[in-house]
Design a protein around this motif. Structure first.
Motif, short mmCIF file in Angstrom:
data_model
loop_
_atom_site.label_atom_id
_atom_site.label_comp_id
_atom_site.label_asym_id
_atom_site.label_seq_id
_atom_site.Cartn_x
_atom_site.Cartn_y
_atom_site.Cartn_z
N ASN A 11 0.82 -1.21 0.00
CA ASN A 11 0.00 0.00 0.00
C ASN A 11 0.85 1.26 0.00
O ASN A 11 0.41 2.31 -0.47
CB ASN A 11 -0.94 -0.01 1.20
CG ASN A 11 -2.22 -0.77 0.93
OD1 ASN A 11 -3.07 -0.33 0.17
ND2 ASN A 11 -2.35 -1.93 1.55
N VAL A 71 -7.87 -2.86 7.62
CA VAL A 71 -7.42 -2.73 6.23
C VAL A 71 -8.58 -2.95 5.26
O VAL A 71 -8.76 -2.21 4.29
CB VAL A 71 -6.28 -3.73 5.93
CG1 VAL A 71 -5.98 -3.78 4.43
CG2 VAL A 71 -5.02 -3.33 6.69
N ALA A 74 -10.82 0.10 5.29
CA ALA A 74 -10.19 1.21 4.59
C ALA A 74 -10.26 1.01 3.08
O ALA A 74 -10.43 1.98 2.32
CB ALA A 74 -8.73 1.34 5.03
N GLY A 75 -10.13 -0.24 2.62
CA GLY A 75 -10.25 -0.50 1.19
C GLY A 75 -11.62 -0.15 0.65
O GLY A 75 -11.74 0.45 -0.43
N ARG A 91 -6.39 6.29 3.66
CA ARG A 91 -4.96 5.98 3.72
C ARG A 91 -4.46 5.97 5.17
O ARG A 91 -3.60 5.16 5.53
CB ARG A 91 -4.18 7.00 2.90
CG ARG A 91 -4.41 6.92 1.40
CD ARG A 91 -3.68 5.79 0.77
NE ARG A 91 -2.23 6.03 0.78
CZ ARG A 91 -1.34 5.15 0.35
NH1 ARG A 91 -1.72 3.97 -0.08
NH2 ARG A 91 -0.04 5.45 0.38
N LEU A 94 -5.52 2.75 6.57
CA LEU A 94 -4.63 1.71 6.04
C LEU A 94 -3.31 1.69 6.81
O LEU A 94 -2.77 0.62 7.11
CB LEU A 94 -4.35 1.95 4.56
CG LEU A 94 -5.38 1.45 3.55
CD1 LEU A 94 -5.02 1.92 2.14
CD2 LEU A 94 -5.47 -0.07 3.58
N THR A 98 -2.29 -1.68 8.88
CA THR A 98 -1.18 -2.53 8.43
C THR A 98 -0.02 -2.57 9.41
O THR A 98 1.02 -3.17 9.12
CB THR A 98 -0.66 -2.04 7.06
OG1 THR A 98 -0.25 -0.66 7.17
CG2 THR A 98 -1.74 -2.15 5.99
N ASN A 159 -7.49 -4.04 -1.55
CA ASN A 159 -7.25 -4.36 -0.14
C ASN A 159 -8.35 -5.21 0.47
O ASN A 159 -8.12 -5.89 1.47
CB ASN A 159 -7.10 -3.07 0.68
CG ASN A 159 -5.76 -2.40 0.46
OD1 ASN A 159 -4.74 -2.89 0.91
ND2 ASN A 159 -5.77 -1.29 -0.25
#
Length: 434
Positions: A11, A71, A74-75, A91, A94, A98, A159
């Motif tokens: 990412n 994640v 967020a995707g 972002r 993310l 992560t 993601n």
């Protein structure tokens, strides 16, 4: 373990070829789309050592599952985003989501090494390095393919399936950590001061006009240092660094090499699109040789435990690559673009692997998660510096004069990295001699 650790670097780099299309879609200049890069870096720089400390305390399973779920969310948010600020929020999520993958992996490797007596698991460390460090250079190529298939929203939507698979594997395979005794206390004050220090410092670096953030960062940093040196169970035991000078040197090398590598991933990639006139998909393909070289070099050198030779070779390759950028222009033939990708793939394959191996042998085994997270923090501090450099030298448009100014800045950083590596005598004793 590897899939979870991959979510962060993929990412970090996949969005590189999407910045120009996103800017066109929302009518945003590079100075605004840069927040898509900086937002993830900011969240990751703060979150990695914090989550790493939580992994050390509670074990990897709960942190890993929580992170992968975040994640996936967020995707979805990024794929459906109607405005640029929503993309920035995605972002940031993310970045936090992560944070668990890499510290969890290092925790598990150290735990398994303790159980089996394999004190130098070079093979699995190499595999993890290929997955976490060199896979990041596949990001622009993957991002370009996703954009070609379905537009820039694909770099967020991908993601969702990745997180779903990682969550399923984690729920099935990661061991539960039994509780023995009361829940350990966390150094909340230390974590808070650490977060304030990094937020103030990184925001100052991204926009130096906000000069007042620098004294805030210095004051918070001083408070953090005092707290950690006096706390009974500190978040980051700074006293360990005082008696373990090679470890801070490893963090410093990581910062310097990330400045160069991420300036290439973002600044150079944007120049390929705007200065050289390539499409996002073609720009991604032009970086594919970098990915292949990085993976091949890691695979060929990974089982050698010694690190100094790898760092020297990587440092020299960085110097050559940065100097070569000074000869690039709008008419640069594609074979030179491919050749540069091969050269910059060499440090991508050896430097991060060498620093990771050094950390494994230098860090306190009881704090391997936090130490691994802090390694990522220093990496993203370097990435923030790269982002600032891209913003300064490629402020309005990624043209050739701006690329040359960026190249001079990176050349200085690469030379400093080489000098620091040659001067560090402790590297000869890390996991054997070259």
């Amino acid at each position: 373990m590897i899939l979870g650790a991959v979510l962060n670097p993929i990412n970090s780099s996949m969005v590189a070829v999407a910045l120009v299309p996103i800017g066109i879609a929302f009518g945003a200049p590079p100075a605004e789309t840069a927040w898509l890069v900086s937002g993830l870096y900011l969240a990751t720089a703060i979150g990695q050592p914090v989550v790493g400390r939580l992994v050390d305390t509670f074990g990897p399973r709960r942190l890993f599952l929580t992170g992968t779920a975040l994640v996936g969310a967020a995707g979805v948010l990024g794929a459906l985003s109607p405005q640029l600020w929503v993309l920035v929020l995605a972002r940031v999520l993310l970045g936090f989501g992560t944070c668990a993958g890499y510290p969890a992996a290092m925790y598990l490797i150290r735990a398994e090494a303790t159980r089996t007596g394999a004190n130098s698991p070079a093979g699995i460390l190499t595999l993890l390095s290929v997955a976490t460090q060199t896979i990041s250079v596949v990001g622009p190529t993957l991002g370009g393919l996703l954009i070609g298939l379905g537009g820039w929203r694909g770099v967020f939507a991908v993601n969702v399936p990745l997180a779903a698979v990682a969550f399923g594997l984690g729920a099935r395979r990661l061991p539960r950590t039994p509780r023995t005794g009361p829940v350990p206390s966390l150094d909340h004050a230390g974590i808070a001061l650490f977060a304030v220090t990094l937020v103030a410092l990184l925001l100052f670096l991204m926009e130096p006009a906000r000069w007042w953030l620098l004294p805030v960062a210095v004051a918070a940093g001083a408070g953090f240092a005092r707290r950690e040196l006096t706390a009974a169970d500190p978040f980051l035991d700074l006293r360990v660094f005082g008696g373990n000078r090679p470890l801070p040197a490893t963090y410093g090398r990581t910062l310097l090499t990330y400045v160069v590598s991420y300036a290439f991933l973002y600044g150079y990639t944007q120049w390929l699109e705007e200065g050289r006139g390539l499409s996002a998909s073609v720009a991604g393909l032009m970086l594919l040789p970098m990915s292949v070289t990085a993976v091949a070099v890691s695979a060929l050198t990974g089982r050698r435990a010694a690190v100094r030779g790898k760092l020297v070779v990587g440092a020299l390759a960085q110097v050559v690559a940065c100097a070569a950028l000074l000869a690039f222009g709008a008419g640069t033939p594609l074979w030179m673009v491919v050749g540069l990708a091969i050269v910059i793939g060499i440090p991508q394959g050896v430097v991060s692997l060498a620093n990771q191996n050094a950390l494994y042998h230098q860090a306190d085994p009881g704090r391997i998660g936090a130490s691994a997270g802090l390694l990522r923090t220093f990496g993203y501090l370097g990435a923030i510096v790269a982002s600032v450099g891209n913003g300064v030298f490629l402020a309005d448009r990624a043209d050739t004069p701006g690329l040359h100014h960026l190249a001079l800045f990176l050349l200085v950083v690469a030379v400093v990295f080489l000098a620091v590596t040659l001067a560090d005598r402790s590297l000869r004793s890390v996991a054997g001699k070259d």
